[in-house]
Design an enzyme around this catalytic site. Structure first.
Site, PDB file in Angstrom:
ATOM      1  CE  LYS A  97      -4.632  -1.427   1.572  1.00  0.00           C
ATOM      2  NZ  LYS A  97      -4.255  -2.860   2.085  1.00  0.00           N
ATOM      3  CB  SER A 146      -0.223  -8.042  -1.097  1.00  0.00           C
ATOM      4  OG  SER A 146      -1.070  -8.882  -0.218  1.00  0.00           O
ATOM      5  CD  GLU A 204     -10.143   5.008   1.429  1.00  0.00           C
ATOM      6  OE1 GLU A 204      -9.677   5.971   1.208  1.00  0.00           O
ATOM      7  OE2 GLU A 204      -9.625   3.864   0.858  1.00  0.00           O
TER       8      GLU A 204
HETATM    9  C1  LIG Z   1      -5.206  -3.893   1.756  1.00  0.00           C
HETATM   10  C2  LIG Z   1      -4.456  -5.285   1.500  1.00  0.00           C
HETATM   11  C3  LIG Z   1      -4.826  -6.160   0.485  1.00  0.00           C
HETATM   12  C4  LIG Z   1      -6.053  -5.975  -0.447  1.00  0.00           C
HETATM   13  O1  LIG Z   1      -6.104  -4.583  -0.877  1.00  0.00           O
HETATM   14  P1  LIG Z   1      -5.761  -4.701  -2.698  1.00  0.00           P
HETATM   15  O2  LIG Z   1      -6.224  -3.179  -3.300  1.00  0.00           O
HETATM   16  O3  LIG Z   1      -6.734  -5.646  -3.399  1.00  0.00           O
HETATM   17  O4  LIG Z   1      -4.451  -5.053  -2.981  1.00  0.00           O
HETATM   18  C5  LIG Z   1      -3.940  -7.214   0.161  1.00  0.00           C
HETATM   19  N1  LIG Z   1      -2.978  -7.249   0.876  1.00  0.00           N
HETATM   20  C6  LIG Z   1      -2.281  -6.606   2.051  1.00  0.00           C
HETATM   21  C7  LIG Z   1      -1.222  -6.832   2.592  1.00  0.00           C
HETATM   22  C8  LIG Z   1      -3.304  -5.532   2.212  1.00  0.00           C
HETATM   23  O5  LIG Z   1      -2.647  -4.671   3.247  1.00  0.00           O
END
Ligand SMILES: *Cc1c(COP(=O)(O)O)cnc(C)c1O
Length: 416
Positions: free
Chosen positions: A86, A376, A108
């Site tokens: 993020k 992610s 948000e």
């Molecule tokens: C917020 C988040 C997501 C999901 O959000 P996307 O916009 O779909 O990427 C996925 N993995 C992590 C670690 C997150 O913090």
């Protein structure tokens, strides 16, 4: 890139008149910035020195052997500063806001991950930061609230509606409409009204560009790429450089929660209650009831627990370029354990949905090809969710002892 804000018939800008001008100005500023060498150079340096890019593309030898099919690689996006992807978007948009002369940032947040990344980006860039967060989420997500405040952000609890993410978005939009000249609204995923889906994809596509370069340098033949899909920012950024090519297979893993019934999951592409609709400024696939109202969702991973999906992914799902699969909570938890024990890598629960999808897919892909999983985020943040599952009685005892310890500490404090 969208066609005037649309990806086929998804996307658009379904907003109140007062938000049209700030959205139009943002689009112009974004297009200019992306052609401005000094902006891009500054972004590049921050990515390198602050975020810690590029993130590694890790070959997972034990997982590969155990799964008995494709070579398993993991893009370690969780090693980015703040622990997840993020920050790529938060830094990009905050730098853009600065270029536009805005000194105040609002955002948000639901689980707090986007709020945390935005608060960190604001601290780094010297911007004033207010985070809108549903009152219910503020109570549930104290560790992230504490981190946001440490970074100097003001966390504003939202008390309207269900007091969760949806209401926080509405409140942030209202603030932006009232203060467009001083304030930029950093939207957290590849959704919302145009131009946000294009902006967020662009700032996240650094993930996919690195993968493409890393794979080419090392002669890795990619058979499939797998990412988890909440709003869709990590997945669309990871897929971006490959979308217009026939290969590899691109696979999005949604939250299957505890089952297929309404309220048990957040499966916007594969679920029973998924339908086209317009919500919060854009047209896409949502979990909606007959009257077009958002249905409750459920997932063990807070980041995937949302009723909508970004419009570009909805379009790519419809065309078939991106395949979607649904992963149950228990499969995600098993994937957390699998990669922790066998590779020494702790996946975030969100990312573990991608890991679980790869585990299922491994034997479908020949052994001379790779599956690349986008991790992610890393799983440190999930200790309050995973510990009660993996070691419930020890965790409960720990919480009790913490409460006792703090109570007596408080007594001492009050006696002073
Ligand atoms: C917020 C988040 C997501 C999901 O959000 P996307 O916009 O779909 O990427 C996925 N993995 C992590 C670690 C997150 O913090």
């Amino acid at each position: 890139m969208s066609n005037n804000g649309f990806f086929d018939n998804y996307g658009g800008k379904y907003v109140a008149e007062v938000l049209r001008r700030p959205l139009d100005e943002l689009e112009i500023a974004f297009n200019q910035a992306m052609k401005d060498k000094s902006f891009l150079d500054e972004l590049e340096i921050i990515r390198r020195d602050y975020i810690g890019r590029e993130t590694p593309l890790y070959f997972a030898p034990t997982a590969t052997k155990l799964l008995g099919g494709a070579q398993i690689y993991i893009k370690l996006e969780g090693l980015a500063n703040t622990g997840a992807h993020k920050i790529n978007n938060a830094i990009g948009q905050c730098l853009l806001a600065k270029r536009m002369g805005k000194k105040r940032i609002i955002a948000e947040t639901g689980a707090g991950q986007h709020g945390l990344a935005t608060a960190a980006a604001c601290a780094k860039l010297g911007l004033d930061c207010t985070i809108y967060m549903g009152e219910v989420d503020v109570r549930r997500q104290q560790p992230n609230v504490a981190a946001m405040e440490l970074y100097g952000a003001k966390v504003h609890p939202v008390t309207s509606g269900s007091r969760t993410l949806k209401d926080a978005v509405n409140e942030a939009m209202r603030d932006w409409a009232a203060n467009p000249d001083t304030t930029h609204y950093v939207l957290g995923s590849a959704l919302g009204p145009a131009p946000f889906p294009d902006i967020v994809r662009e700032f996240q596509s650094v993930i996919g560009r690195e993968v493409k370069k890393q794979a080419a340098e090392r002669g890795i033949k990619i058979g499939a790429m797998v990412a988890c899909v909440g709003g869709g920012s990590n997945s669309i950024g990871f897929f971006e450089p490959f979308i217009n090519e026939k290969e590899p297979r691109l696979i999005g893993a949604e939250a299957g929660g505890i089952g297929p019934n309404v309220g048990e999951n957040a499966s916007r592409m594969t679920g029973n209650a998924a339908r086209d609709g317009i919500l919060q400024g854009y047209k896409s696939r949502f979990l909606l009831d007959e009257d077009g109202q958002a249905l409750p969702t459920r997932s063990i991973s807070a980041g995937l627990d949302y009723c909508g999906i970004g419009p570009q992914l909805a379009s790519l799902g419809r065309s078939g370029r991106v395949e979607f699969t649904s992963i149950l909570d228990k499969e995600a938890l098993a994937a957390v354990e699998f990669f922790a024990k066998n590779e020494g890598i702790l996946f975030a629960l969100e990312s573990a949905h991608a890991g679980a999808a790869a585990i299922k897919l491994a034997r479908e892909i020949p052994s001379d090809q790779a599956i690349i999983i986008n991790m992610s985020g890393r799983g440190d943040k999930d200790v309050f969710i995973t510990s009660p599952v993996f070691r419930p009685s020890e965790w409960l005892a720990f919480l009790h002892s913490e409460i006792e310890r703090l109570k007596s500490a408080k007594d001492i404090h009050e006696a002073e």
